[in-house]
Design a protein around this motif. Sequence first.
Motif, mmCIF file in Angstrom:
data_model
loop_
_atom_site.group_PDB
_atom_site.id
_atom_site.type_symbol
_atom_site.label_atom_id
_atom_site.label_comp_id
_atom_site.label_asym_id
_atom_site.label_seq_id
_atom_site.Cartn_x
_atom_site.Cartn_y
_atom_site.Cartn_z
ATOM 1 N N PHE A 95 49.946 43.018 41.690
ATOM 2 C CA PHE A 95 50.770 41.967 41.991
ATOM 3 C C PHE A 95 52.458 42.662 42.471
ATOM 4 O O PHE A 95 53.137 42.096 43.124
ATOM 5 C CB PHE A 95 51.144 41.047 41.040
ATOM 6 N N ASN A 97 42.418 28.407 43.067
ATOM 7 C CA ASN A 97 42.922 29.365 43.994
ATOM 8 C C ASN A 97 42.875 28.966 45.387
ATOM 9 O O ASN A 97 43.722 29.280 46.207
ATOM 10 C CB ASN A 97 41.777 30.517 43.767
ATOM 11 N N ILE A 99 42.889 36.747 45.421
ATOM 12 C CA ILE A 99 42.386 37.866 44.386
ATOM 13 C C ILE A 99 41.046 37.864 43.883
ATOM 14 O O ILE A 99 40.435 38.722 43.529
ATOM 15 C CB ILE A 99 43.563 37.847 43.202
ATOM 16 N N ALA A 134 46.847 34.392 40.636
ATOM 17 C CA ALA A 134 46.619 35.442 39.705
ATOM 18 C C ALA A 134 45.373 35.247 38.764
ATOM 19 O O ALA A 134 45.318 34.254 38.256
ATOM 20 C CB ALA A 134 47.582 35.993 38.962
ATOM 21 N N ILE A 157 46.655 43.877 35.936
ATOM 22 C CA ILE A 157 47.138 43.040 36.930
ATOM 23 C C ILE A 157 48.479 43.635 37.481
ATOM 24 O O ILE A 157 48.750 43.185 38.771
ATOM 25 C CB ILE A 157 47.710 41.680 36.268
ATOM 26 N N VAL A 194 53.908 32.641 41.421
ATOM 27 C CA VAL A 194 52.624 33.040 41.098
ATOM 28 C C VAL A 194 52.169 31.865 39.968
ATOM 29 O O VAL A 194 52.329 31.764 38.989
ATOM 30 C CB VAL A 194 52.819 34.397 40.168
ATOM 31 N N THR A 252 48.638 31.245 37.613
ATOM 32 C CA THR A 252 47.689 32.103 37.029
ATOM 33 C C THR A 252 46.487 31.186 36.796
ATOM 34 O O THR A 252 46.759 29.972 36.408
ATOM 35 C CB THR A 252 48.184 32.654 35.919
#
Length: 377
Positions: free
Chosen positions: A368, A273, A3, A291, A364, A226, A228
């Motif tokens: 997603f 990431n 992302i 995210a 966001i 997910v 973050t």
Amino acid sequence: MKIQEYYSSSLKITTLLIITIFVLATSTSSKSTKCPFSHVFHLGDGFSDTGNSVRVLASGPSLPPSRLPYGSTFPGTPTGRWSDGLVNSDYVARALGLPNIRSYLPVNNSRDNDGVILSVARSPVLDLEFFESRGVDFPPFAVPLKVQLQWIQSYLDSVCSNSTDCIAEILKDSVVLIGYEDGNDIGYPLSQGKSIREVETYIPFITNATIEGARELIKLGATRVVITGSNPLGCFPYILTALGNSSSFLDYDLSGCLRNINNLIISRNNDLNLATTRLSLEFPRATILFADIYAPVRTIISTTALSGTNPLKACCGIGGKYNFDPNRFCASPGVPVCANPNRSVSWDGLHLTQETQVRITRIIAPIFLPLLKCKLI
Ligand SMILES: *[C@@H]1O[C@H](CO)[C@@H](O)[C@H](O)[C@H]1NC(C)=O
Ligand SMILES: *[C@@H]1O[C@H](CO)[C@@H](O)[C@H](O)[C@H]1NC(C)=O
Ligand SMILES: *[C@@H]1O[C@H](CO)[C@@H](O)[C@H](O)[C@H]1NC(C)=O
Ligand SMILES: *[C@@H]1O[C@H](CO)[C@@H](O)[C@H](O)[C@H]1NC(C)=O
């Protein structure tokens, strides 16, 4: 799925934002979301704590969010959330069409909910011993990732009477969010005088512990995770106040944020990431996403500045350039609140206002929901 790459150029950000805001504005009016799963589990910190921290210790009810003005925008009384209203996990749950969430504490083991929030404010990813051995203090109510994982396990054990099939079935029917957006593993040491160079050495440990937690849940049956990243702490009132005296004119960017601190956060987010991508290669049948919250929050800070409000000042607080004094925290006697929290980015110097969470979700969610195969019906 990277992302973060979306945000690599500001032109792309602007385009993406305009598109996503437009999509959301035109699609949320009457429709509701249907996802191919029916539970949400959220591990994390104050950005998603719906009331656990005030219940962890006997002294919990004396913590700030058990008093007004916490909760003053919504529902009008304190709920244990570290905000003037709702927090990130509330909006995530609503966006997924699974609004019936509850806090893990008081432990109330029933399957009669859409999700369980394990998050506790001021919690780090790493164990408290890691910080103790380096001379960094955490509040006694902090619950590190490893312990939140034990909580999720004991919740599942109890609703499933220890049946591993049943546990796998629930996790398979869930999305798990690992969201340490507060970056406490970095913010606490920095605000207590640790150098950027020292805190940089914590990053591989933070990444490994996060990935290890995700791997553990996947092995138990989770198929959607997910992870973050963290917020731009270099724009947060408590960090700006703590490091203000040791910083010079050149250390600030055009928004007035501390450049080196934000670079540290960017490298922490990049590391996480990359590790998330590696994890998704290890489990190709699972949906494992990273995210980025850094870019949306920077955008919100810039647009707030354009609207004429100082985005670096806490709404609830007193003192200094940033309306923040750790000894006179929000909800202490005589500490004022700004007239309209909806105009502020920061609520109490550490956490964001409800309105900021609404704005983050607007950015966001449209990215997603399709990745999680959720549909608007
Ligand atoms: C426990 O869960 C049940 C069913 O969801 C609910 O009715 C009850 O109020 C909960 N009790 C507490 C103490 O949260
Ligand atoms: C993190 O994990 C990788 C791969 O499992 C390992 O090579 C590395 O030594 C670990 N780093 C730390 C700081 O634990
Ligand atoms: C600097 O130090 C003074 C005195 O300790 C303190 O009041 C102030 O909040 C600190 N931070 C900044 C940004 O000036
Ligand atoms: C702030 O926004 C909320 C909706 O998110 C609204 O209910 C509230 O009245 C607003 N507060 C003020 C002071 O405008």
